[in-house]
Design an enzyme around this catalytic site. Structure first.
Site, mmCIF file in Angstrom:
data_model
loop_
_atom_site.group_PDB
_atom_site.id
_atom_site.type_symbol
_atom_site.label_atom_id
_atom_site.label_comp_id
_atom_site.label_asym_id
_atom_site.label_seq_id
_atom_site.Cartn_x
_atom_site.Cartn_y
_atom_site.Cartn_z
ATOM 1 N N ARG A 48 35.219 38.810 39.714
ATOM 2 C CA ARG A 48 35.663 40.219 39.610
ATOM 3 C C ARG A 48 35.667 40.690 38.153
ATOM 4 N NH1 ARG A 48 39.208 43.261 36.900
ATOM 5 N NH2 ARG A 48 40.734 41.577 37.015
ATOM 6 N N ASP A 49 36.582 40.164 37.348
ATOM 7 C CA ASP A 49 36.692 40.614 35.955
ATOM 8 C C ASP A 49 35.457 40.196 35.173
ATOM 9 O OD1 ASP A 49 37.987 41.843 33.888
ATOM 10 O OD2 ASP A 49 39.502 40.298 33.570
ATOM 11 N N HIS A 245 47.069 36.670 31.165
ATOM 12 C CA HIS A 245 45.653 37.023 31.317
ATOM 13 C C HIS A 245 45.121 37.342 29.915
ATOM 14 C CE1 HIS A 245 42.401 39.174 33.709
ATOM 15 N NE2 HIS A 245 42.225 39.705 32.510
ATOM 16 N N HIS A 247 42.168 37.572 26.856
ATOM 17 C CA HIS A 247 40.765 37.691 26.430
ATOM 18 C C HIS A 247 40.647 37.021 25.056
ATOM 19 C CE1 HIS A 247 39.133 40.541 29.548
ATOM 20 N NE2 HIS A 247 40.415 40.512 29.837
ATOM 21 N N CYS A 278 36.068 44.613 30.045
ATOM 22 C CA CYS A 278 36.523 45.684 30.936
ATOM 23 C C CYS A 278 35.665 46.908 30.654
ATOM 24 C CB CYS A 278 38.000 46.002 30.703
ATOM 25 S SG CYS A 278 38.557 47.385 31.704
ATOM 26 N N ASN A 287 36.772 36.934 28.869
ATOM 27 C CA ASN A 287 38.071 36.337 29.216
ATOM 28 C C ASN A 287 38.140 34.920 28.679
ATOM 29 O OD1 ASN A 287 37.399 38.384 31.362
ATOM 30 N ND2 ASN A 287 39.457 37.847 32.013
HETATM 31 C C1 LIG Z 1 41.492 55.034 40.801
HETATM 32 C C2 LIG Z 1 40.229 55.832 40.926
HETATM 33 C C3 LIG Z 1 39.622 55.696 42.314
HETATM 34 C C4 LIG Z 1 40.578 57.293 40.699
HETATM 35 O O1 LIG Z 1 39.389 58.058 40.549
HETATM 36 P P1 LIG Z 1 39.400 59.602 40.871
HETATM 37 O O2 LIG Z 1 38.052 60.111 40.498
HETATM 38 O O3 LIG Z 1 40.597 60.238 40.232
HETATM 39 O O4 LIG Z 1 39.552 59.568 42.463
HETATM 40 P P2 LIG Z 1 40.267 60.600 43.447
HETATM 41 O O5 LIG Z 1 41.517 59.969 43.941
HETATM 42 O O6 LIG Z 1 40.339 61.961 42.797
HETATM 43 O O7 LIG Z 1 39.211 60.673 44.644
HETATM 44 C C5 LIG Z 1 37.906 61.179 44.407
HETATM 45 C C6 LIG Z 1 36.944 60.653 45.472
HETATM 46 O O8 LIG Z 1 36.822 59.251 45.335
HETATM 47 C C7 LIG Z 1 37.139 58.620 46.579
HETATM 48 N N1 LIG Z 1 37.852 57.378 46.303
HETATM 49 C C8 LIG Z 1 39.055 57.253 45.710
HETATM 50 N N2 LIG Z 1 39.417 55.989 45.655
HETATM 51 C C9 LIG Z 1 38.423 55.282 46.242
HETATM 52 C C10 LIG Z 1 38.267 53.895 46.489
HETATM 53 N N3 LIG Z 1 39.198 52.997 46.135
HETATM 54 N N4 LIG Z 1 37.147 53.499 47.090
HETATM 55 C C11 LIG Z 1 36.194 54.380 47.448
HETATM 56 N N5 LIG Z 1 36.308 55.721 47.235
HETATM 57 C C12 LIG Z 1 37.413 56.152 46.639
HETATM 58 C C13 LIG Z 1 38.040 59.605 47.309
HETATM 59 O O9 LIG Z 1 38.006 59.338 48.697
HETATM 60 C C14 LIG Z 1 37.415 60.909 46.907
HETATM 61 O O10 LIG Z 1 36.234 61.113 47.695
HETATM 62 P P3 LIG Z 1 35.818 62.574 48.189
HETATM 63 O O11 LIG Z 1 37.006 63.061 48.969
HETATM 64 O O12 LIG Z 1 35.585 63.354 46.927
HETATM 65 O O13 LIG Z 1 34.581 62.298 48.993
HETATM 66 C C15 LIG Z 1 39.188 55.405 39.866
HETATM 67 O O14 LIG Z 1 39.723 55.696 38.603
HETATM 68 C C16 LIG Z 1 38.826 53.947 39.912
HETATM 69 O O15 LIG Z 1 38.224 53.490 40.860
HETATM 70 N N6 LIG Z 1 39.162 53.194 38.857
HETATM 71 C C17 LIG Z 1 38.898 51.747 38.801
HETATM 72 C C18 LIG Z 1 38.587 51.305 37.395
HETATM 73 C C19 LIG Z 1 38.414 49.815 37.368
HETATM 74 O O16 LIG Z 1 38.097 49.163 38.343
HETATM 75 N N7 LIG Z 1 38.615 49.222 36.172
HETATM 76 C C20 LIG Z 1 38.494 47.790 35.985
HETATM 77 C C21 LIG Z 1 39.619 47.006 36.611
HETATM 78 S S1 LIG Z 1 41.077 46.910 35.582
HETATM 79 C C22 LIG Z 1 40.779 45.554 34.550
HETATM 80 O O17 LIG Z 1 39.698 45.046 34.535
HETATM 81 C C23 LIG Z 1 41.894 44.985 33.717
HETATM 82 C C24 LIG Z 1 42.458 43.687 34.288
HETATM 83 C C25 LIG Z 1 43.036 43.904 35.684
HETATM 84 O O18 LIG Z 1 41.427 42.716 34.420
HETATM 85 C C26 LIG Z 1 43.561 43.107 33.391
HETATM 86 C C27 LIG Z 1 43.302 43.222 31.892
HETATM 87 O O19 LIG Z 1 42.379 42.587 31.354
HETATM 88 O O20 LIG Z 1 44.042 43.967 31.272
#
Ligand SMILES: CC(C)(COP(=O)([O-])OP(=O)([O-])OC[C@H]1O[C@@H](n2cnc3c(N)ncnc32)[C@H](O)[C@@H]1OP(=O)([O-])[O-])[C@@H](O)C(=O)NCCC(=O)NCCSC(=O)C[C@@](C)(O)CC(=O)[O-]
Length: 339
Positions: A48-49, A245, A247, A278, A287
């Protein structure tokens, strides 16, 4: 999925020109430290990450094979994918295709945990429809990263997670909470301990069973890790609920891990081969490599259940799929510099 690694990629014990290779010295000769735990659970985040930042799409069959090999190497918790918006993380847009390919692994490895990330109810619906047994929400200790990663303020993000944690609980699905930017943030600088503890407590109060403290951009040093963990303990959080966690941007990930173990932490996140980053924090580098972690833990006589040569062979295999050598020093030491 074959799960079988080619014995020739297990290790290169003989170096160039007939010189002894590093593996001729054997795996670490354990010397235990009574101040450290006897066992550590590694929360593997490579699929995933590790992969989420890869720009070239990795075929879903390769991801499934990667996870199968990690499980066969003894990793009992492997974070499999994310049910986030596919436009936000295109690499993981195949989560629906991946999940059925992983189903046979539960029979092969009873007790195997394959958590997935879900940012909101839509993500939870998708994860539950594919029988995810554990999920994780991911918050930020800073305002700027909350907006960049989730398109929400930190408060709005917590409200987005509330029904996710509630509904997952009703479905009997445990929820892990991630907290990013716990030590430094590229836009906001150093992050005060109280601020991090405040956001972490909110995730725990929502009902997260475990809280993983992320040094997303890899700027922490060991004293800061000790201070942050002490801050959580002062706030009444049992250390058993905390994971770390790290990096490895400044080469501090292992030192930081050791500091966390000395503070009582027994769950450590790591990524096979040191893959990672990320997509919404460009300064985030790889990581902590799982192999580097396992080398240190086994050297300290700490059990992990991981077969290190088999894990390194898996990362060597994955590096070839990605077309570049693994950044993990242990992988290179065991398999050779081009692994
Ligand atoms: C949170 C959102 C979805 C907001 O994104 P948004 O654009 O604000 O979404 P929304 O809520 O306004 O919805 C817009 C459209 O997206 C759809 N939608 C909404 N949610 C989903 C979903 N889950 N799956 C599929 N579709 C989705 C929803 O249904 C809608 O569709 P429409 O009605 O327009 O047809 C977006 O910002 C997002 O997906 N962000 C994820 C970013 C990400 O994955 N980052 C990496 C992970 S974090 C990380 O790596 C750090 C970590 C964990 O490892 C720890 C560390 O190192 O610190």
């Amino acid at each position: 999925m074959t799960e079988q690694s080619n014995p020739t990629e297990q290790s290169s014990s003989t170096g160039q020109n007939g010189e002894p290779g590093v593996l001729d010295l054997g795996l670490p000769d354990p010397v235990a430290d009574p101040a450290l735990p006897k066992r550590v659970r590694i929360h593997e985040v490579g699929p995933r990450d590790g992969l989420q930042n890869e720009s070239a799409l990795v075929p879903v069959e390769v991801k499934a094979e990667f996870i199968a090999r990690l499980a066969a190497a003894g990793l009992g918790t492997v974070e499999a994918t994310s049910f986030v918006h596919p436009k936000w993380v295109p690499q993981l847009a195949d989560a629906e295709q991946l999940m059925p390919l992983l189903a046979p692994l539960h029979e092969r490895h009873p007790g195997l945990r394959l958590p997935v990330l879900v940012p909101n109810e839509r993500g939870l619906d998708r994860a539950l429809a594919h029988h995810a047994g554990e999920v994780a929400v991911f918050a930020s200790a800073t305002e700027t990263f909350a907006r960049r990663n989730l398109n929400r303020s930190a408060d709005e993000a917590m409200e987005m997670f509330r029904p996710v944690v509630e509904r997952a609980g009703e479905a009997g699905v445990p929820v892990r909470g991630y907290l990013s930017m716990c030590f430094g943030d590229p836009w906001e600088g150093r992050v005060p301990v109280d601020q991090v503890v405040g956001h972490g407590l909110r995730l725990l109060e929502l009902g997260c069973a475990e809280l993983s403290l992320g040094d997303t951009i890899g700027v922490a040093t060991p004293g800061q890790v000790t201070a942050l963990l002490a801050g959580f303990v002062r706030a009444g959080v049992p250390v058993e609920k905390l994971a770390v966690h790290f990096h490895d941007t400044y080469g501090q990930a292992l030192s930081n891990t050791l500091a966390a173990l000395r503070s009582g932490v027994t769950v450590v996140d790591a990524s096979a081969g040191g893959l990672g980053g990320c997509p919404y924090a460009k300064s985030a580098t790889g990581n902590l490599a799982t192999e580097d972690l396992v080398w240190m833990l086994h050297g300290l006589g700490i059990e992990t259940g991981v077969d290190l040569p088999r894990l390194a062979a898996t990362s060597g295999w994955m590096a070839r799929q990605l077309g570049r050598p693994s950044p993990s020093r242990t992988v290179r030491a065991l398999l050779g510099p081009t692994a």
